[in-house]
Write a protein that holds these residues in place. Structure first.
Motif, PDB file in Angstrom:
ATOM      1  N   ILE A  73       7.331  12.686  -9.297  1.00 58.74           N
ATOM      2  CA  ILE A  73       6.913  11.562  -8.454  1.00 58.74           C
ATOM      3  C   ILE A  73       8.128  11.102  -7.671  1.00 58.74           C
ATOM      4  CG2 ILE A  73       5.984   9.215  -8.425  1.00 58.74           C
ATOM      5  CD1 ILE A  73       4.474   9.993 -11.011  1.00 58.74           C
ATOM      6  N   ASP A  74       8.038  11.234  -6.364  1.00 62.31           N
ATOM      7  CA  ASP A  74       9.146  10.947  -5.453  1.00 62.31           C
ATOM      8  C   ASP A  74       9.071   9.504  -4.985  1.00 62.31           C
ATOM      9  OD1 ASP A  74      10.886  10.799  -3.227  1.00 62.31           O
ATOM     10  OD2 ASP A  74       9.364  11.719  -1.915  1.00 62.31           O
ATOM     11  N   ALA A  75       9.956   8.662  -5.536  1.00 64.69           N
ATOM     12  CA  ALA A  75      10.094   7.269  -5.094  1.00 64.69           C
ATOM     13  C   ALA A  75      11.565   7.021  -4.756  1.00 64.69           C
ATOM     14  CB  ALA A  75       9.609   6.313  -6.173  1.00 64.69           C
ATOM     15  N   LEU A  76      12.164   7.990  -4.090  1.00 68.54           N
ATOM     16  CA  LEU A  76      13.604   7.944  -3.813  1.00 68.54           C
ATOM     17  C   LEU A  76      13.939   7.066  -2.618  1.00 68.54           C
ATOM     18  CD1 LEU A  76      14.431  11.731  -4.294  1.00 68.54           C
ATOM     19  CD2 LEU A  76      15.334   9.850  -5.672  1.00 68.54           C
ATOM     20  N   VAL A  97       4.377  17.896  -6.539  1.00 70.02           N
ATOM     21  CA  VAL A  97       5.180  16.768  -6.069  1.00 70.02           C
ATOM     22  C   VAL A  97       4.285  15.737  -5.387  1.00 70.02           C
ATOM     23  CG1 VAL A  97       7.100  16.031  -4.610  1.00 70.02           C
ATOM     24  CG2 VAL A  97       7.178  18.268  -5.766  1.00 70.02           C
ATOM     25  N   TYR A  98       4.367  14.502  -5.878  1.00 65.55           N
ATOM     26  CA  TYR A  98       3.652  13.375  -5.284  1.00 65.55           C
ATOM     27  C   TYR A  98       4.691  12.402  -4.713  1.00 65.55           C
ATOM     28  CZ  TYR A  98      -0.242  15.123  -8.108  1.00 65.55           C
ATOM     29  OH  TYR A  98      -1.210  15.912  -8.676  1.00 65.55           O
ATOM     30  N   SER A  99       4.611  12.139  -3.424  1.00 68.63           N
ATOM     31  CA  SER A  99       5.515  11.163  -2.814  1.00 68.63           C
ATOM     32  C   SER A  99       4.828   9.808  -2.728  1.00 68.63           C
ATOM     33  CB  SER A  99       5.946  11.616  -1.416  1.00 68.63           C
ATOM     34  OG  SER A  99       6.879  12.674  -1.490  1.00 68.63           O
ATOM     35  N   VAL A 100       5.615   8.761  -2.914  1.00 68.31           N
ATOM     36  CA  VAL A 100       5.118   7.397  -2.832  1.00 68.31           C
ATOM     37  C   VAL A 100       5.418   6.841  -1.444  1.00 68.31           C
ATOM     38  CG1 VAL A 100       5.250   5.069  -3.799  1.00 68.31           C
ATOM     39  CG2 VAL A 100       5.453   7.071  -5.309  1.00 68.31           C
ATOM     40  N   ASP A 101       4.403   6.538  -0.693  1.00 66.48           N
ATOM     41  CA  ASP A 101       4.455   5.962   0.642  1.00 66.48           C
ATOM     42  C   ASP A 101       4.874   6.961   1.719  1.00 66.48           C
ATOM     43  OD1 ASP A 101       3.866   3.883   2.347  1.00 66.48           O
ATOM     44  OD2 ASP A 101       5.896   3.076   2.319  1.00 66.48           O
ATOM     45  N   ILE A 102       5.967   7.679   1.487  1.00 65.71           N
ATOM     46  CA  ILE A 102       6.496   8.585   2.502  1.00 65.71           C
ATOM     47  C   ILE A 102       7.379   9.615   1.802  1.00 65.71           C
ATOM     48  CG2 ILE A 102       8.505   7.094   2.944  1.00 65.71           C
ATOM     49  CD1 ILE A 102       8.306   7.796   5.889  1.00 65.71           C
ATOM     50  N   PRO A 103       7.355  10.879   2.189  1.00 64.80           N
ATOM     51  CA  PRO A 103       8.258  11.848   1.562  1.00 64.80           C
ATOM     52  C   PRO A 103       9.715  11.473   1.831  1.00 64.80           C
ATOM     53  CG  PRO A 103       6.519  12.968   2.794  1.00 64.80           C
ATOM     54  CD  PRO A 103       6.459  11.520   3.174  1.00 64.80           C
ATOM     55  N   SER A 104      10.517  11.436   0.797  1.00 61.73           N
ATOM     56  CA  SER A 104      11.922  11.040   0.967  1.00 61.73           C
ATOM     57  C   SER A 104      12.633  11.995   1.906  1.00 61.73           C
ATOM     58  CB  SER A 104      12.623  11.012  -0.392  1.00 61.73           C
ATOM     59  OG  SER A 104      12.108   9.970  -1.183  1.00 61.73           O
ATOM     60  N   THR A 142       0.308   7.045   0.666  1.00 60.82           N
ATOM     61  CA  THR A 142       0.942   6.102   1.574  1.00 60.82           C
ATOM     62  C   THR A 142       0.375   4.707   1.348  1.00 60.82           C
ATOM     63  OG1 THR A 142       1.710   5.863   3.873  1.00 60.82           O
ATOM     64  CG2 THR A 142      -0.627   6.333   3.548  1.00 60.82           C
ATOM     65  N   ILE A 143       1.234   3.708   1.407  1.00 58.12           N
ATOM     66  CA  ILE A 143       0.879   2.345   1.026  1.00 58.12           C
ATOM     67  C   ILE A 143       0.208   1.607   2.185  1.00 58.12           C
ATOM     68  CG2 ILE A 143       1.735   0.158   0.120  1.00 58.12           C
ATOM     69  CD1 ILE A 143       2.058   2.550  -1.801  1.00 58.12           C
ATOM     70  N   GLN A 144      -1.055   1.291   2.020  1.00 59.97           N
ATOM     71  CA  GLN A 144      -1.839   0.421   2.904  1.00 59.97           C
ATOM     72  C   GLN A 144      -2.127   1.035   4.276  1.00 59.97           C
ATOM     73  OE1 GLN A 144      -2.891  -2.380   1.345  1.00 59.97           O
ATOM     74  NE2 GLN A 144      -4.312  -2.816   2.994  1.00 59.97           N
ATOM     75  N   HIS A 145      -1.083   1.492   4.983  1.00 60.05           N
ATOM     76  CA  HIS A 145      -1.268   2.047   6.323  1.00 60.05           C
ATOM     77  C   HIS A 145      -0.439   3.317   6.471  1.00 60.05           C
ATOM     78  CE1 HIS A 145      -3.370  -1.526   7.729  1.00 60.05           C
ATOM     79  NE2 HIS A 145      -2.381  -2.284   7.303  1.00 60.05           N
ATOM     80  N   PRO A 146      -0.985   4.361   7.121  1.00 62.13           N
ATOM     81  CA  PRO A 146      -0.179   5.563   7.371  1.00 62.13           C
ATOM     82  C   PRO A 146       1.005   5.239   8.281  1.00 62.13           C
ATOM     83  CG  PRO A 146      -2.507   5.978   7.767  1.00 62.13           C
ATOM     84  CD  PRO A 146      -2.350   4.490   7.623  1.00 62.13           C
ATOM     85  N   LYS A 147       2.091   5.935   8.076  1.00 58.10           N
ATOM     86  CA  LYS A 147       3.268   5.780   8.911  1.00 58.10           C
ATOM     87  C   LYS A 147       3.173   6.749  10.094  1.00 58.10           C
ATOM     88  CE  LYS A 147       4.297   3.107   5.532  1.00 58.10           C
ATOM     89  NZ  LYS A 147       3.021   3.178   4.816  1.00 58.10           N
ATOM     90  N   LEU A 148       3.827   6.418  11.194  1.00 61.79           N
ATOM     91  CA  LEU A 148       3.704   7.234  12.397  1.00 61.79           C
ATOM     92  C   LEU A 148       4.091   8.684  12.154  1.00 61.79           C
ATOM     93  CD1 LEU A 148       5.042   4.984  15.305  1.00 61.79           C
ATOM     94  CD2 LEU A 148       2.729   5.257  14.463  1.00 61.79           C
TER      95      LEU A 148
END
Length: 502
Positions: A118-121, A148-155, A175-181
Motif C-alpha cells: 500500500i503506497d502512502a508515500l 500495489v495499491y496507491s492511496v490518492d495518487i501514485p507516489s 483516489t480521495i474524493q476527486h480524481p487528480k488531473l
C-alpha cells in the motif's frame, strides 16, 4: 491540486469537520475498497511518508491490524518530520498497541516478500525530483511481484502534471474524493492502473465553492442524462441536421458523420457535398436529402443554410483548399448551433471574431494537433496542459470545446469541464472523429443542456467502441463503420417509451 486543497479547507473551516476526522474517513474509505481484494494470509506492507498521504497510511495500517491482517507499517522519513493530523494518526496507531518500522535496509527484503503493498508515500504535494530514499523504495516496489495499491495518487506523480520520470506503477489507485488531473494526462495516467474514487464525506458545497467544476462522466451520468423521446414525436421535432463537407479526395468523412448522425437520432438530415459525389453517397446514405452548393473543381465554396435547420456540422473532408473557407463563413453567419471539425477548424484559424459574434451554440472538436494550431503552441504543450488550455480557449471564445484523445475533455463557455471515461485504443483510427461529430450533431437538438448533450455524445462514441471490444472485436480492427453500426445498440434511457414512427 489547489482545488483539492480548497475543498479540504472549506470542509475544515466552514463545515467544521476537523482534519483528523477527514484523515480517518479517508483511511476507512480506502479500507472499505481494499477489503474485498485482500486475503487473510497476505503479507501486507504499508509504506508511509509525511503529510496527509502518510497519515492516511497510518490509519489504513491501524485498521488492517485491527481486522487481523498481517500488515506492517514502514515509515520512510525520520519520525520527527511527522506533524499535524498525520502525527495524531500515528499516535493512534501506537496507542492501539502497534509499532511501526522505521526505514532501514531490511525494508527491501520485506518489499520483495510482500503480497500486497500500500503506497502512502507521497501525496498531491509532491514536487520536483524524487530524493533518496524515496527513489530507491519506489524502484523496489516496481520490481516486486506484489499487488500495489496507491492511496490518492501514485507516489512520484504530480497531481496536475503529465510528465513523470520515476513513480510507483500501481495496479489500483484509490483516489480521495476527486480524481487528480494527472489521472487523465499521459504518460502520468499510465501509473495509476485502475482508478477508483473513494468518497470520504467532503460535502458537495465544498466542490461547489470552486469557481469551475470538473466532473468525471460515467455510465451512470450518461444514462441519467439521456432524454426520453416522446411517444408522439415526429421527424421534425427530433432535429433537422445539415452535414457539410467532402471533396474529390475525401468523400468518406461526411458520409461517416451522416451515418452516425442518423443512427444517433436526428429526425431529418441533409448533406451538402460535391455534386459529383452524390451518386456514390446516395447508395450509402438512403435517408438523407441533398443540398445544392456553389463549388469549383469539386470543392465546396458557398452554401445557403436552410432556415429550418436545427444544427450544422461542417469540416469533415472539406479540404484545406482556400476556396472552401467561404463555406465556414456562410455557416457561422447564421445563428444556428454548429459543430466545427477537421478542415473546418483549419479554416477557422485567424477568424475567431466570427465566434464572438454568435449567440448560438458553437462546438469545436479538435484533436491535440488541431488544438495546437488553434492556440499557436506546440502539441507537447497541449498534451501537458490539456485542461488549462481547453478552459482558456473555451472561455475566451465562448465555445464548447471537445479536446479529443484518451479521456476526452468537454469544456463549456463558462469553464466547467467534463472528463469522459468511455472508449479504448480502437478509436485511434481515421473516421472515428467524423463519427463523433455526427453524434454531437444528432444530440444537440434533443437536449435542453448543450454541455450534457456534448459529453453524452462523447460517452456514446466511446461506449460503442467498448461494446464492440467486449463482444470480441480486436481494438486494432475496429473501424468507423463498425462504430456507426454499434451506435444503434446503445442503452436506452430508463423507462423508455415505445416511439411511433412518422
Amino acid at each position: 491540486m489547489e482545488e483539492m486543497y480548497a475543498a479540504d479547507r472549506y470542509t475544515i473551516d466552514q463545515v467544521g469537520v476537523r482534519d483528523e476526522t477527514l484523515m480517518e474517513c479517508a483511511g476507512q474509505a480506502v479500507i472499505s475498497a481494499l477489503l474485498p481484494r485482500l486475503r487473510t494470509t497476505d503479507a501486507i506492507t504499508v509504506l508511509a511518508g509525511v503529510g496527509n498521504n502518510g497519515g492516511d497510511g497510518f490509519v489504513i495500517a491501524r485498521r488492517l491490524k485491527n481486522l487481523g491482517f498481517k500488515a506492517q507499517l514502514w515509515l520512510i522519513p525520520p519520525l520527527e518530520k511527522v506533524r499535524g493530523a498525520a502525527l495524531c494518526a500515528l499516535n493512534c496507531f501506537q496507542a492501539s498497541g502497534y509499532h511501526h518500522h522505521q526505514y532501514h535496509a531490511k525494508l527491501y527484503s520485506r518489499i520483495a516478500q510482500s503480497d500486497v503493498i500500500i503506497d502512502a508515500l507521497l501525496g498531491i504535494g509532491m514536487n520536483g525530483e524524487l530524493r533518496s530514499p524515496y527513489d530507491e523504495v519506489i524502484r523496489a516496489v516496481n520490481e516486486s511481484d506484489a499487488i500495489v495499491y496507491s492511496v490518492d495518487i501514485p507516489s512520484g506523480v504530480s497531481a496536475d502534471g503529465a510528465d513523470v520520470s520515476l513513480a510507483v506503477q500501481a495496479d489500483v489507485t484509490f483516489t480521495i474524493q476527486h480524481p487528480k488531473l494527472s489521472a487523465f494526462l499521459y504518460p502520468a495516467a499510465s501509473c495509476y492502473g485502475k482508478l477508483e474514487v473513494v468518497d470520504i464525506g467532503i460535502p458537495p458545497q465544498a466542490s461547489g465553492c470552486l469557481i469551475n467544476q470538473r466532473l468525471l462522466w460515467t455510465e451512470q451520468d450518461y444514462l441519467a442524462a439521456l432524454p426520453q423521446r416522446s411517444a408522439d414525436a415526429h421527424k421534425g421535432s427530433n432535429g433537422r441536421g445539415l452535414i457539410a463537407g467532402g471533396c474529390p479526395t475525401m468523400l468518406g468523412a461526411p458520409l461517416i458523420s451522416a451515418a452516425a448522425c442518423l443512427n444517433s437520432g436526428i429526425g431529418l438530415l441533409s448533406l451538402a457535398i460535391p455534386k459529383a459525389s452524390r451518386p456514390a453517397a446516395a447508395g450509402r446514405i438512403l435517408e438523407a436529402t441533398y443540398l445544392d452548393c456553389e463549388e469549383e473543381d469539386g470543392y465546396l465554396t458557398h452554401l445557403e443554410v436552410p432556415s429550418q435547420t436545427s444544427v450544422v456540422a461542417v469540416g469533415m473532408g472539406l479540404s484545406r483548399d482556400p476556396r472552401c473557407a467561404g463555406i465556414l463563413l456562410d455557416i457561422l453567419s447564421k445563428n444556428i448551433p454548429t459543430v466545427i471539425d477537421a478542415d473546418g477548424l483549419f479554416h477557422l484559424q485567424g477568424q475567431f471574431e466570427l465566434l464572438h459574434r454568435r449567440t448560438a451554440v458553437t462546438v469545436l472538436t479538435p484533436h491535440m494537433g488541431e488544438m495546437a494550431r488553434l492556440c499557436g503552441c506546440s502539441v507537447d504543450r497541449v498534451r501537458r496542459e490539456r485542461f488549462s488550455i481547453s478552459r482558456e480557449f473555451a472561455v475566451e471564445h465562448g465555445v464548447y470545446l471537445v479536446l479529443k484523445g484518451p479521456y476526452t475533455i468537454v469544456t463549456t463557455p463558462e469553464g466547467d469541464q467534463y472528463v469522459n471515461t468511455s472508449g479504448n485504443a480502437g478509436l485511434a483510427k481515421g473516421g472515428s472523429g467524423d463519427a463523433l461529430t455526427g453524434i454531437i450533431a444528432a444530440y444537440l437538438p434533443n437536449y435542453s443542456d448543450p454541455g450534457k448533450a456534448i459529453i453524452n455524445a462523447v460517452y456514446a462514441h466511446g461506449k460503442a467502441a467498448d461494446n464492440l471490444v467486449r463482444q470480441g472485436m480486436r481494438p486494432e480492427s475496429l473501424t468507423a463503420s463498425d462504430l456507426v453500426s454499434a451506435l444503434s445498440f446503445l442503452a436506452q434511457p430508463p423507462d423508455s417509451e415505445q416511439v411511433n414512427s412518422r
